[in-house]
Design an enzyme around this catalytic site. Structure first.
Site, PDB file in Angstrom:
ATOM      1  N   GLU A  72       0.809  -1.218   0.000  1.00 28.23           N
ATOM      2  CA  GLU A  72       0.000   0.000   0.000  1.00 28.23           C
ATOM      3  C   GLU A  72       0.850   1.279   0.000  1.00 28.23           C
ATOM      4  O   GLU A  72       0.549   2.238   0.695  1.00 28.23           O
ATOM      5  CB  GLU A  72      -0.953   0.008   1.207  1.00 28.23           C
TER       6      GLU A  72
ATOM      7  N   GLU B  83      -7.023  -7.376  -1.470  1.00 27.60           N
ATOM      8  CA  GLU B  83      -7.675  -7.373  -0.160  1.00 27.60           C
ATOM      9  C   GLU B  83      -9.152  -7.075  -0.349  1.00 27.60           C
ATOM     10  O   GLU B  83      -9.541  -5.913  -0.543  1.00 27.60           O
ATOM     11  CB  GLU B  83      -7.043  -6.336   0.779  1.00 27.60           C
TER      12      GLU B  83
END
Length: 575
Positions: free
Chosen positions: A161, A235
Site C-alpha cells: 500500500e 484485499e
C-alpha cells in the site's frame, strides 16, 4: 505436477502452466495463530474452496533486536510454507518490510526509531541498510519455496500500500530490486486502494486493488492504467478491525447477502479475489497497532483480530464461512471437502491469587523515549510499560503539554492522582515536601497506517531529571489476604483435569492490564471495551496446573472467570 511456467499475467487472465487460473485466496497470518493450530486453519481454508494462502511477514518479530533474527517455533515461516504446500495450497507472500496489518508500527521494528533522523519507508540510508540486512536473512528462507523450485509461492508482493504513503519515488524501485537481487523470480505484485493506485505501482509488477465494496469505476480505473491484465482484488475486506473504546464491527444478515452478491459479481467479472481476512486470529502480546487517520489522536487496536472473518478468532465456522463455501463450490464445481469439527471450550479450574510489583532502576539527566532506553543490547524497549520518576519542588498543576505517549498513570509519593493521555493533559498535584512524581507510561500501540510512522516514539519528555524502570514479574509473592497495592502483578493457578481445549478468560472486576498464561502474553484487556474476553488457545495449556499472571493497573475484585465463547462487546455494522 511438472513445473514449466509459473503464474503469469500476460493477458486479461492469470495463467499457471499456461492454463487459465483463478486466484481464490484468503489471508491467515502465521504469527497470529498458535502453531499448533496452523494445520487446522489451513485445512478449513481448503475445505471452503480456496486455492491460495496469503500472509504477511512481520519484520519486528523476526528481528526483535538489530542483527538478531528469529525464524523458530511460532515464527518458523518455512514450516508454514511447507505445510501450505503439503495441503495443496498456493501462496502469495507479502514480505513487507512494511505490512500495515493493524500491527505495531506496521511491522517495522521500533529500534529503527533510535535514529532521530530516521525516515521510514524511504531510501534514507539508515532505513535501506536495515532492510537489506533483514532481507538478506529472510530471502534465504523464502527463495527455496518458490514455484520454480518446487515450492508453493506463486507470487510475491512488493512492499504494501505504498500509494497511500508515497514519500519517495525511488523507494518502490529499490524494494523491487531488493527482491529480484536476492533470487525472487515469481510474479511480482503491488497492492493499493483506489487512491493509492495513482502512486503505488512500480514497473514490472502487477497492480492489484483493495476494497470492501465493489465500485465499477474503480475497476475501470484499474483497467485504464493497466489494460489487458488480469484483475486481482488483493484485499477484499471480509470484516473490519476494532478499537478500544469503540464498538465491535460485524456484518448484519442483510450485509452478508450483499457481500455474497458482491463476490459473485467479482467472479463473474473474471477477477481473482483474496479475502482479507479469512481467519484473523489474535494480536498476542503488545503487537496491536493504532489508528490515526482522520482523528485528533491515535486510538489503539484491541487484542482480538477476529475481524468478523469467515473463521472466528478461535477457528470456529461462521455463517459467513458457509456462504463462501457455497459460493466457491458453485464457481469451480462441487469440492470434495471435509468440515472439521469444532473443539469444545471446556475447562475445570482452581485459582489462588497473590500480587507484587518489582522494579529495576536506570538513571538519566534528561528524558529518554522508550526506543532510546539503554536496554536490550541498546535496542531500546519496544513495547509495554516504563516507569519514570523525578522529584518536584512544589504543589500545583501538572501539564503534560501532550508529551505522554500514550497513557500514564500518575502517582505522587506512590499515591495515585490520575491519568494523563491525549485527552487529559492536566492534573492537580497534592501538597508535599519535595515529593516523588511517578509516571507509569504505557505504549498502547504504534500507528500502523498513514504518514505519521516516523513520529511513533513512545514514553515521555515531560520530566527534566528522572529515573526510569522496566517492570517485570519476579521476586516474592504475597497473599491476597493482604490488601493489594496497584499497579501490581497477580498470580493464579488454572487447573486443567483433562486434555486442554480452547477457552476465553474474562475479568469483569478488573480495570486494565495484561494477561500471561504459562509465560505467553495473551494481550491487553481494558474495561472500556468493546472486547471483554481474551482468547486462551488450548495448545498453550497443559494438563494439571497452569500459571496465570495478570498485570493490573488500578483495581481488582480478585476473581478470574473463564467462558466457553468470546464476548467482543456491543456491535456496530461494518459500513
Amino acid at each position: 505436477m511438472s513445473r514449466v511456467e509459473g503464474l503469469r499475467a500476460n493477458s486479461s487472465q492469470f495463467t499457471l502452466e499456461r492454463k487459465p487460473f483463478h486466484i481464490l485466496g484468503g489471508s491467515i497470518h502465521y504469527f497470529r495463530v498458535p502453531r499448533g493450530y496452523w494445520e487446522d486453519r489451513l485445512l478449513k481454508m481448503k475445505a471452503c474452496g480456496l486455492n491460495t494462502l496469503t500472509t504477511y511477514v512481520p519484520w519486528n518479530l523476526h528481528e526483535p533486536e538489530r542483527g538478531v533474527f528469529n525464524f523458530e517455533d511460532q515464527l518458523d515461516l518455512e514450516a508454514y510454507l511447507r505445510l501450505a504446500a503439503s495441503l495443496g495450497l498456493w501462496v502469495i507472500l507479502r514480505p513487507g518490510p512494511y505490512i500495515c496489518a493493524e500491527w505495531d508500527l506496521g511491522g517495522l521494528p521500533s529500534w529503527l526509531l533510535r535514529d532521530q533522523n530516521m525516515k521510514l519507508r524511504t531510501t534514507y540510508p539508515g532505513f535501506t541498510a536495515a532492510v537489506n540486512s533483514f532481507f538478506n536473512q529472510l530471502m534465504k528462507k523464502v527463495v527455496p519455496h518458490q514455484y520454480s523450485k518446487g515450492g508453493p509461492i506463486i507470487a510475491v508482493q512488493v512492499e504494501n500500500e505504498y500509494g497511500s504513503f508515497a514519500k519517495d519515488e525511488d523507494y518502490m524501485p529499490f524494494m523491487k530490486e531488493a527482491l529480484l537481487s536476492r533470487g525472487i523470480t515469481e510474479l511480482l505484485l503491488t497492492s493499493d486502494n483506489r487512491e493509492g493506485l495513482k502512486r503505488g505501482g512500480v514497473k514490472g509488477a502487477l497492480e492489484t486493488i483493495n476494497f470492501q465494496k465493489l465500485n465499477p469505476n474503480d475497476i475501470k480505473y484499474l483497467d485504464g492504467i493497466q489494460p489487458n491484465k488480469p484483475k486481482l482484488v488483493m484485499e477484499y475486506w471480509s470484516g473490519w478491525f476494532d478499537l478500544w473504546g469503540d464498538l465491535h464491527h460485524v456484518y448484519t444478515a442483510e450485509v452478508l447477502c450483499r457481500l455474497q452478491h458482491t463476490q459473485q459479481l467479482i467472479l463473474k467479472l473474471d477477477m481473482s479475489i483474496n479475502l482479507y481476512m479469512f481467519h484473523g486470529g489474535t494480536n498476542f502480546g503488545f503487537m496491536s497497532g493504532a489508528f490515526a487517520v482522520g482523528i485528533p489522536a491515535p486510538k489503539p487496536m484491541v487484542t482480538s483480530y477476529d475481524y468478523d472473518a469467515p473463521l472466528s478468532e478461535a477457528g470456529d465456522y461462521t455463517t459467513k464461512y458457509h456462504l463462501l463455501r457455497n459460493l466457491f463450490s458453485h464457481y469451480h464445481g462441487e469440492c470434495r471437502v471435509l468440515l472439521l469439527s469444532q473443539a469444545p471450550h471446556l475447562l475445570s479450574l482452581f485459582l489462588s491469587l497473590s500480587f507484587q510489583i518489582p522494579t529495576y532502576p536506570l538513571k538519566s539527566e534528561r528524558p529518554v523515549n522508550m526506543e532510546n532506553l539503554p536496554v536490550n543490547n541498546n535496542n531500546g524497549q519496544s513495547y509495554g510499560y516504563t516507569l519514570y520518576e523525578t522529584t518536584i519542588t512544589s504543589e500545583g498543576t501538572l501539564n503534560s503539554k501532550n508529551n505522554i505517549r500514550d497513557r500514564a498513570l500518575v502517582f505522587v509519593d506512590k499515591h495515585f492522582v490520575g491519568v494523563l493521555d491525549y485527552k487529559t493533559q492536566e492534573l492537580a498535584l497534592p501538597d508535599g515536601k519535595v515529593p516523588t512524581l511517578s509516571l507509569l507510561v504505557e505504549n498502547c500501540g504504534r500507528v500502523n497506517y498513514g504518514k505519521t510512522l516516523d513520529d511513533q516514539r513512545k514514553g515521555t519528555s515531560l520530566c527534566n531529571v528522572f529515573s526510569f524502570y522496566r517492570l517485570e514479574s519476579s521476586g516474592h509473592w504475597m497473599s491476597m489476604r493482604q490488601r493489594p497495592s496497584f499497579p501490581g502483578f497477580f498470580q493464579a493457578r488454572l487447573y486443567v483435569n483433562s486434555f486442554p481445549k480452547d477457552t476465553f478468560i474474562k475479568l469483569p472486576g478488573w480495570s486494565k492490564g495484561v494477561v500471561f498464561i504459562n509465560g505467553k502474553n495473551l494481550g491487553r484487556y481494558w474495561s472500556i471495551g468493546p472486547q471483554q474476553t481474551l482468547y486462551v488457545p488450548g495448545p498453550w495449556l497443559h494438563k494439571g496446573d497452569n500459571e496465570v499472571i495478570v498485570f493490573e493497573e488500578q483495581e481488582t475484585d480478585g476473581k478470574i472467570q473463564f467462558a466457553s465463547s468470546p464476548d467482543y462487546g456491543m456491535t456496530v455494522d461494518v459500513q
